[in-house]
Design an enzyme around this catalytic site. Structure first.
Site, mmCIF file in Angstrom:
data_model
loop_
_atom_site.group_PDB
_atom_site.id
_atom_site.type_symbol
_atom_site.label_atom_id
_atom_site.label_comp_id
_atom_site.label_asym_id
_atom_site.label_seq_id
_atom_site.Cartn_x
_atom_site.Cartn_y
_atom_site.Cartn_z
ATOM 1 N N ASP A 1 0.837 -1.191 0.000
ATOM 2 C CA ASP A 1 0.000 0.000 0.000
ATOM 3 C C ASP A 1 0.879 1.250 0.000
ATOM 4 O O ASP A 1 1.795 1.373 0.812
ATOM 5 C CB ASP A 1 -0.891 -0.021 1.250
ATOM 6 C CG ASP A 1 -1.952 1.052 1.247
ATOM 7 O OD1 ASP A 1 -2.365 1.493 0.155
ATOM 8 O OD2 ASP A 1 -2.411 1.434 2.346
ATOM 9 N N HIS B 1 -8.075 10.104 3.595
ATOM 10 C CA HIS B 1 -7.368 9.265 4.557
ATOM 11 C C HIS B 1 -7.674 9.687 5.993
ATOM 12 O O HIS B 1 -7.993 10.834 6.266
ATOM 13 C CB HIS B 1 -5.859 9.340 4.325
ATOM 14 C CG HIS B 1 -5.404 8.666 3.068
ATOM 15 N ND1 HIS B 1 -4.577 9.260 2.151
ATOM 16 C CD2 HIS B 1 -5.678 7.433 2.572
ATOM 17 C CE1 HIS B 1 -4.345 8.423 1.150
ATOM 18 N NE2 HIS B 1 -5.005 7.306 1.390
ATOM 19 N N GLY B 2 -7.535 8.721 6.909
ATOM 20 C CA GLY B 2 -7.633 9.024 8.328
ATOM 21 C C GLY B 2 -9.047 8.929 8.879
ATOM 22 O O GLY B 2 -9.974 8.453 8.221
ATOM 23 N N SER C 1 -12.610 4.017 4.929
ATOM 24 C CA SER C 1 -13.180 3.583 6.199
ATOM 25 C C SER C 1 -14.396 4.439 6.544
ATOM 26 O O SER C 1 -14.483 5.606 6.155
ATOM 27 C CB SER C 1 -12.148 3.677 7.331
ATOM 28 O OG SER C 1 -11.233 2.602 7.276
ATOM 29 N N ILE D 1 -9.434 -0.466 3.542
ATOM 30 C CA ILE D 1 -9.988 -0.269 4.880
ATOM 31 C C ILE D 1 -8.867 -0.452 5.903
ATOM 32 O O ILE D 1 -8.313 -1.542 6.027
ATOM 33 C CB ILE D 1 -11.141 -1.253 5.148
ATOM 34 C CG1 ILE D 1 -12.283 -1.012 4.145
ATOM 35 C CG2 ILE D 1 -11.647 -1.113 6.582
ATOM 36 C CD1 ILE D 1 -13.323 -2.109 4.105
#
Length: 307
Positions: free
Chosen positions: A82, A178-179, A212, A253
């Site tokens: 990744d 992201h995050g 996510s 995820i």
């Protein structure tokens, strides 16, 4: 069963209107939880390793953990890098046994991104390894990947990029990030942009990073037992399921696994103050990983019984 390429997984996902989950791994318990969930749901799996995870666990340990994970399963499993920052790290993991890599040149100018990606593609394809690339940029923070704003993927540039690099799949920016702090207002994904890219690149597998959902249950659990994760907000699962029914064949995820583990560990320690055996809280966190991954396979990815 040995590690496999994503090729057949993505062909099935594209035709069947579902996606494959790409779950980030850092240690034994995470790998075990993901594998148990995949086995229970008979789902294909992508286990992915970031540069940070590689530094934390060590490439040798990761490969031996994967070797152990594959001993008693017939599931198709991909081991994927990744956010590979450059050719060197991609080469290292290809030589180490990974079956898929991501070269992330999204921070580079367009021509430099093409050149770096093409270099990785040429090396990987000679060794039968799949290459994911990225065009556009996601806001947010994921380890060393940082961007203050999203740069949406241009559909025409996407076509040129794929044609000139020969990359096998493409991560695009349509509104994910992201995050744990993805949205301050209403969450939206640019499905018109996704459909445009899909029409220009028919049957071509698209990837979503930063996907996510930041499940509120685990944010609340972590905060209840001493955490301070205020204002966390992710991508609604119905939007991800819609994306999976379209050209998106791989959904990454990571944050949801981290939150599930952290929430459960905080709760376990608060409720069991005399316990100092790591197997207690790590065992509980492994179960949390399994249940989170099962939930994603069933409700977000739609890939149960697709192995």
């Amino acid at each position: 069963m040995p590690l496999v390429s994503p090729k057949e997984m993505f062909e099935g996902a594209y035709a069947g209107g579902y996606a494959i989950g790409a779950f980030n791994v850092n240690n034994m318990e995470i790998i075990q939880g993901i594998m148990e969930a995949g086995s229970e749901e008979n789902a294909p799996l992508i286990l992915q390793v970031s540069a940070g995870a590689k530094k934390y666990a060590g490439l040798g340990y990761i490969m031996k953990l994967m070797e152990a994970a594959l001993l008693d399963t017939d599931l198709p499993v991909v081991l994927h890098l990744d956010h590979g920052a450059n050719f060197e790290i991609c080469k290292e993991v290809i030589d180490g046994g990974f079956t898929s890599v991501m070269i992330d040149g999204s921070h580079l100018p367009f021509e430099e991104n093409i050149a770096e990606t093409k270099k990785v593609v040429e090396y990987a394809h000679e060794r039968g390894v799949w290459v994911e690339a990225e065009l556009g940029r996601l806001a947010g923070v994921e380890e060393d990947v940082v961007s203050e704003k999203t740069i949406y993927t241009d559909p025409d540039e996407a076509v040129e990029f794929v044609e000139r690099t020969g990359c096998d799949s493409l991560a695009i920016a349509i509104g994910t990030s992201h995050g744990a702090y993805k949205f301050t207002g209403e969450a939206k994904l640019d499905f018109d942009r996704l459909d445009k890219i899909a029409s220009l690149l028919p049957n071509y597998p698209i990837v979503l990073h930063g996907a996510s959902s930041v499940v509120p249950e685990f944010v609340a659990m972590a905060n209840e037992f001493g955490g301070d994760i205020a204002g966390a907000k992710g991508v609604p699962e119905d939007l991800l399921r819609k994306a999976a029914s379209k050209a998106v064949c791989k959904i990454n995820i990571d944050t949801d696994i981290r939150l599930a583990m952290t929430g459960v560990i905080r709760k376990f320690m608060a409720e069991n103050p005399t316990v100092f055996d790591p197997r207690g809280y790590l065992g509980a966190s492994r179960e949390a990983v399994k249940e989170m991954v099962r939930h994603k396979i069933i409700n977000v990815l739609g890939c149960s019984n697709k192995a």
